[in-house]
Design a protein around this motif. Structure first.
Motif, PDB file in Angstrom:
ATOM      1  N   ASP A 149       6.648  -3.822   1.484  1.00 57.18           N
ATOM      2  CA  ASP A 149       6.783  -5.263   1.715  1.00 57.18           C
ATOM      3  C   ASP A 149       8.049  -5.868   1.100  1.00 57.18           C
ATOM      4  N   ARG A 158      -6.848   1.812   5.962  1.00 57.56           N
ATOM      5  CA  ARG A 158      -6.962   1.418   4.557  1.00 57.56           C
ATOM      6  C   ARG A 158      -6.862  -0.108   4.403  1.00 57.56           C
ATOM      7  N   GLN A 180       4.273   5.417   9.071  1.00 52.20           N
ATOM      8  CA  GLN A 180       4.446   5.974  10.422  1.00 52.20           C
ATOM      9  C   GLN A 180       4.531   7.472  10.185  1.00 52.20           C
ATOM     10  N   ARG A 181       3.374   8.120  10.243  1.00 52.75           N
ATOM     11  CA  ARG A 181       3.244   9.501   9.773  1.00 52.75           C
ATOM     12  C   ARG A 181       4.185  10.467  10.486  1.00 52.75           C
ATOM     13  N   LYS A 199      -2.506  -9.828  -1.659  1.00 48.85           N
ATOM     14  CA  LYS A 199      -2.239 -11.103  -0.993  1.00 48.85           C
ATOM     15  C   LYS A 199      -3.503 -11.754  -0.441  1.00 48.85           C
ATOM     16  N   VAL A 216       2.583  -9.773   9.014  1.00 47.27           N
ATOM     17  CA  VAL A 216       2.959  -8.567   8.276  1.00 47.27           C
ATOM     18  C   VAL A 216       1.656  -7.942   7.791  1.00 47.27           C
ATOM     19  N   CYS A 217       1.545  -6.624   7.898  1.00 41.24           N
ATOM     20  CA  CYS A 217       0.302  -5.956   7.469  1.00 41.24           C
ATOM     21  C   CYS A 217      -0.029  -6.392   6.044  1.00 41.24           C
ATOM     22  N   PHE A 245      -1.443   3.747   0.709  1.00 44.40           N
ATOM     23  CA  PHE A 245      -1.461   2.309   0.951  1.00 44.40           C
ATOM     24  C   PHE A 245      -1.742   1.583  -0.362  1.00 44.40           C
ATOM     25  N   TRP A 297       7.777   7.843   7.730  1.00 38.81           N
ATOM     26  CA  TRP A 297       8.163   6.535   7.195  1.00 38.81           C
ATOM     27  C   TRP A 297       7.062   5.929   6.329  1.00 38.81           C
ATOM     28  N   ILE A 333       2.682  -0.876   2.453  1.00 33.77           N
ATOM     29  CA  ILE A 333       1.789  -1.598   3.377  1.00 33.77           C
ATOM     30  C   ILE A 333       1.540  -0.820   4.672  1.00 33.77           C
ATOM     31  N   GLY A 334       1.971   0.420   4.747  1.00 37.13           N
ATOM     32  CA  GLY A 334       1.685   1.200   5.955  1.00 37.13           C
ATOM     33  C   GLY A 334       2.519   2.467   6.023  1.00 37.13           C
ATOM     34  N   MET A 339       6.145   2.268   4.951  1.00 33.15           N
ATOM     35  CA  MET A 339       6.489   0.858   5.113  1.00 33.15           C
ATOM     36  C   MET A 339       6.155   0.122   3.820  1.00 33.15           C
ATOM     37  N   ASP A 377      -2.549  -2.721  10.268  1.00 33.93           N
ATOM     38  CA  ASP A 377      -2.155  -1.653  11.197  1.00 33.93           C
ATOM     39  C   ASP A 377      -2.586  -0.285  10.701  1.00 33.93           C
ATOM     40  N   ASN A 378      -3.608  -0.268   9.833  1.00 35.01           N
ATOM     41  CA  ASN A 378      -4.121   1.031   9.378  1.00 35.01           C
ATOM     42  C   ASN A 378      -5.519   0.861   8.803  1.00 35.01           C
ATOM     43  N   SER A 423      -1.600  -6.647   2.297  1.00 36.45           N
ATOM     44  CA  SER A 423      -2.041  -5.775   1.202  1.00 36.45           C
ATOM     45  C   SER A 423      -3.051  -6.545   0.354  1.00 36.45           C
TER      46      SER A 423
END
Lengths: 377, 377
Positions: free
Chosen positions: B274, A111, B265-266, A89, A83-84, B338, B270, B262-263, B272, A108-109, A86
C-alpha cells in the motif's frame, strides 16, 4: 486576485477547461447509458468533486481513507474505496459506515475477505465488499475466469459481508496511443468484468454492480453492455501523458504550475525557473511515450504553449527550460527576461497536483480563487 | 507507539542512524576546520534541524521562504536562502529581517541584483546578498572567473546592499561514484569558489564568506583552504542514490516508508503493497546509476534489506515488489503473507520525505514519535 499576482511556484486550474472536461466525460457516459463514478484521487479537492457530481456523476471513487473521510464530511455518501483493504484500515471504514457513509470496500484475495468478515462479525457490521478482477495484467485483481473469484465471493457471503459488485481497472491503457488498441482494451476490460459479474450471479451470489474504467478506456469504449458504472480520474484535469495517449488536446489540460524566471545560462540556452520537482513532481510519464515532454511543457502566462521549448530538468526548487534545435539561435534572455511568469503543463496531473496544498482556480479572465487540496492518508 | 502499530503508508526515521549521520558530517567538518551550514530542505523538520545545530552546525540553508519563516519561528536566526531571489519574494525576505532574522539572500545575475537594491532602497533595508557562482556547469551561477561576477558585486555594493559572500553547489557530484572523481570535483568546487571570493576582495569588495557544498563533495574534500563554510542536506538521512555514489552504506539510510502487503500476483511473483508513488515519490534517481533500485529497496520491519527483491513499480497508492532471477522459485505468498509490514528505503530522501506531513521518529526499540514535516512554499 489575478493569477499574475500569485507567488510562485503554485498550481493553477483553468476553470473553463475543468468544466469542459467534466461535461465531455459525463455526456459520453450518458450516451453509453452507464453511471459515472469519478475518481477523487486526482483532485482531492471538494470544489472539483462537487462540480463532477453537479454534472451528473453518481458517487465517487477514492484511493485513501482520508479521501473517504474528507468527502463524506463534505456531504458525499456513496463512496467506493478502490484499493484492496488491509485489516488496519477497517476501524476507519467502520467508523465511516457508523456515521452514515455508504462506503464500499474492496478485496482481491481470500485473506483480505476473511479479515473483513471477521472484523465485521466482531463489530456487528455487514460491510459491502466489491471484488477486484484483473482484466489486463496491469496491477491487482483476481482472474475473472478463475476459481478464486467464486471462492472469495462465497467466503464473503458466508462470512456475513454483502457482495456488492465486481471492479476492474485497465491501467495498461496509459501505455497505448492508437484508437484501435484503446478500443480493443476497453472491450477486453468490459468483457472481463461482465464475465466476473455473470459468474457470481450464476453461482447464486447476487452481483448488482459491474464497475470498469480508466480515462483512456472510458473514452474508447464503443458500448458498455453489462456494465453498470465507469470510473475515471485524470480526465478532469488531463495532462501530457493523456495527450500522448490521444484522449485530449494540449488545450484541454486544465492543471499547470505557475513559475517565474530566476536566471539564465546563456551559453547553454537554459532558462532557470523557480518550479523544480517540488512543484512539478518527479513524474516522467512521457519519457517512454511518442513525445517526451521532459518535466513539462512551458506556456505563456495566458496558457499558450511555447513551441520549441521544454522543461528538460529539475532540482528541488529549480527548473531548467531549454530550446530544441529549431530555437537555438534565439537569445533566451530576450525571449524570457528575468521575472517572466510562465505556466508549465505537467506530465501527470495526479502527481503534480499532489505536490500542492492549494489549487488556484482561475476563471476566463484569470481571476484566481484558492481551493484547498488535501494531502496525506 | 510502536512502529508496527502505525497506519500505513507512513514515513519512518531511524533516530540512531540520523544521529550517527549528523555526528559523522559534523566531525568531518570540524577536522577540515570549516563551519557547517546544513540544508534544511531535506528534512523540513524542526526537531531534525535542532539536532544538527546541537551537534555544532552554524546556521542553516533553505530553499524556500516558508522554510526560512518556519525555522526562524523556531528560534534560528542565521539563515541563507540559497535560490536566486525574484522580486515577488522580497517582501517576505524584508519581513523576516525586520523581525530580527539574519537572512542572507542570493543572486546570480545583474537583473536580480538590481531588483534587490531597488527594493532595499525603497524600504531602507540593506540586504545581505551572496553571489552564486557556477563551478561545475550543473545548474545556476555566474562564471567565477568572468567579468559578470565583478559587475554584479559592484552593482550590489553601489546599490546599497552588503555583499556577504560567494556560494557554489557542485550538484553534478550526484552523477559520480568513484572516490577519485569525487575528490577532483570537490577540489574544483573549492578552487572555483575561492577564486570568486578572492577576485571580489582584490576588487575592493569585501567577501567574508566562501560557501561550498553538496553531500558527496563535502565527504570527498581533502582540504578546504579558503573556504569558510560547507553546506549539505541529504547526508542527514542518506538514500539509495547516495549509496550508489558511494558516500554511505545501506544501513546508514535513516528514512524509510512503512507499508503493508495488500495482495499478490502469484504467477508473476508480485507482492502488492500500500505504498505507491504518493508515499515513495516518483523519484527514479538510481535509474542511471550503477545499481537501479526501482522505486526502493524493501526491508523487514526491523530494517534489514531483503536481498533479491526490489520495488519495481508504483501507481498512486499501490507498489509492486518483485524478485530478481535468483529468487523466482520462492512462494511469495509464504514469504510475504497478506498483512506483512515492510520498510522501503527510498531513492531520494528529499523527494520521498516531501510526500509526508509527519515523520515517525523511531528509537532503537522501535518506539515512534510523530515529528511534523511541513510542506509548501
Amino acid at each position: 486576485m489575478h493569477l499574475q499576482q500569485l507567488e510562485t511556484p503554485c498550481a493553477l486550474l483553468d476553470l473553463p477547461r475543468v468544466q469542459r472536461n467534466i461535461q465531455r466525460m459525463q455526456q459520453h457516459m450518458n450516451r453509453l447509458g452507464v453511471k459515472f463514478r469519478p475518481h477523487a484521487k486526482t483532485s482531492k479537492c471538494i470544489e472539483v468533486v462537487l462540480a463532477q457530481l453537479a454534472a451528473g456523476a453518481q458517487g465517487i471513487t477514492v484511493s485513501t481513507m482520508k479521501e473517504a473521510e474528507v468527502f463524506f464530511s463534505a456531504g458525499i455518501k456513496d463512496i467506493l474505496y478502490a484499493v484492496c483493504i488491509s485489516a488496519a484500515k477497517l476501524p476507519r471504514a467502520l467508523a465511516l459506515r457508523r456515521q452514515g457513509c455508504d462506503l464500499k470496500i474492496l478485496v482481491d484475495n481470500e485473506r483480505s475477505a476473511l479479515q473483513v468478515c471477521e472484523f465485521g462479525r466482531a463489530h456487528q457490521e455487514r460491510f459491502e465488499v466489491w471484488i477486484e478482477v484483473d482484466t489486463d495484467g496491469h496491477r491487482a485483481g483476481i482472474d475473472p475466469a478463475g476459481e478464486e473469484l467464486l471462492t472469495v465471493a462465497t467466503m464473503l457471503q458466508e462470512g456475513g459481508s454483502k457482495v456488492g459488485g465486481v471492479l476492474t481497472h485497465a491501467g495498461s491503457s496509459y501505455e497505448l496511443h492508437s484508437p484501435e488498441k484503446l478500443a480493443a482494451l476497453a472491450e477486453q476490460e468490459r468483457a472481463g468484468c461482465v464475465l466476473a459479474g455473470r459468474r457470481l450471479n450464476q453461482a447464486g451470489i447476487r452481483c448488482d454492480n459491474v464497475s470498469v474504467g480508466s480515462t483512456p478506456t472510458a473514452f474508447a469504449a464503443a458500448h458498455l453492455e453489462g456494465v453498470s458504472e465507469v470510473r475515471a480520474g485524470v480526465y478532469v484535469f488531463f495532462d501530457l501523458v493523456m495527450h500522448n495517449v490521444g484522449v485530449c488536446e494540449m488545450d484541454d489540460i486544465a492543471l499547470s504550475v505557475l513559475t517565474t524566471v530566476i536566471g539564465h545560462q546563456r551559453e547553454k540556452g537554459w532558462v532557470m525557473v523557480d518550479a523544480g520537482w517540488m512543484a512539478m513532481s518527479r513524474d516522467r510519464g512521457t519519457a517512454n511515450q511518442q513525445r517526451d515532454f521532459g518535466y513539462g511543457q512551458p506556456c505563456t502566462l495566458d496558457g499558450m504553449p511555447i513551441a520549441g521549448f521544454t522543461m528538460i530538468g529539475v532540482n528541488q526548487e529549480h527548473g531548467i527550460i531549454a530550446p530544441d534545435i529549431s530555437m537555438q539561435s534565439i537569445d533566451i534572455t530576450q525571449k524570457f527576461p528575468f521575472g517572466t511568469q510562465l505556466r508549465i503543463l505537467p506530465n501527470h496531473a495526479c502527481a503534480t497536483g499532489a505536490q500542492h496544498a492549494v489549487l488556484y482556480a482561475c476563471d476566463a479572465e484569470g481571476d484566481a480563487t484558492p481551493w484547498e487540496r488535501f494531502q496525506g492518508w
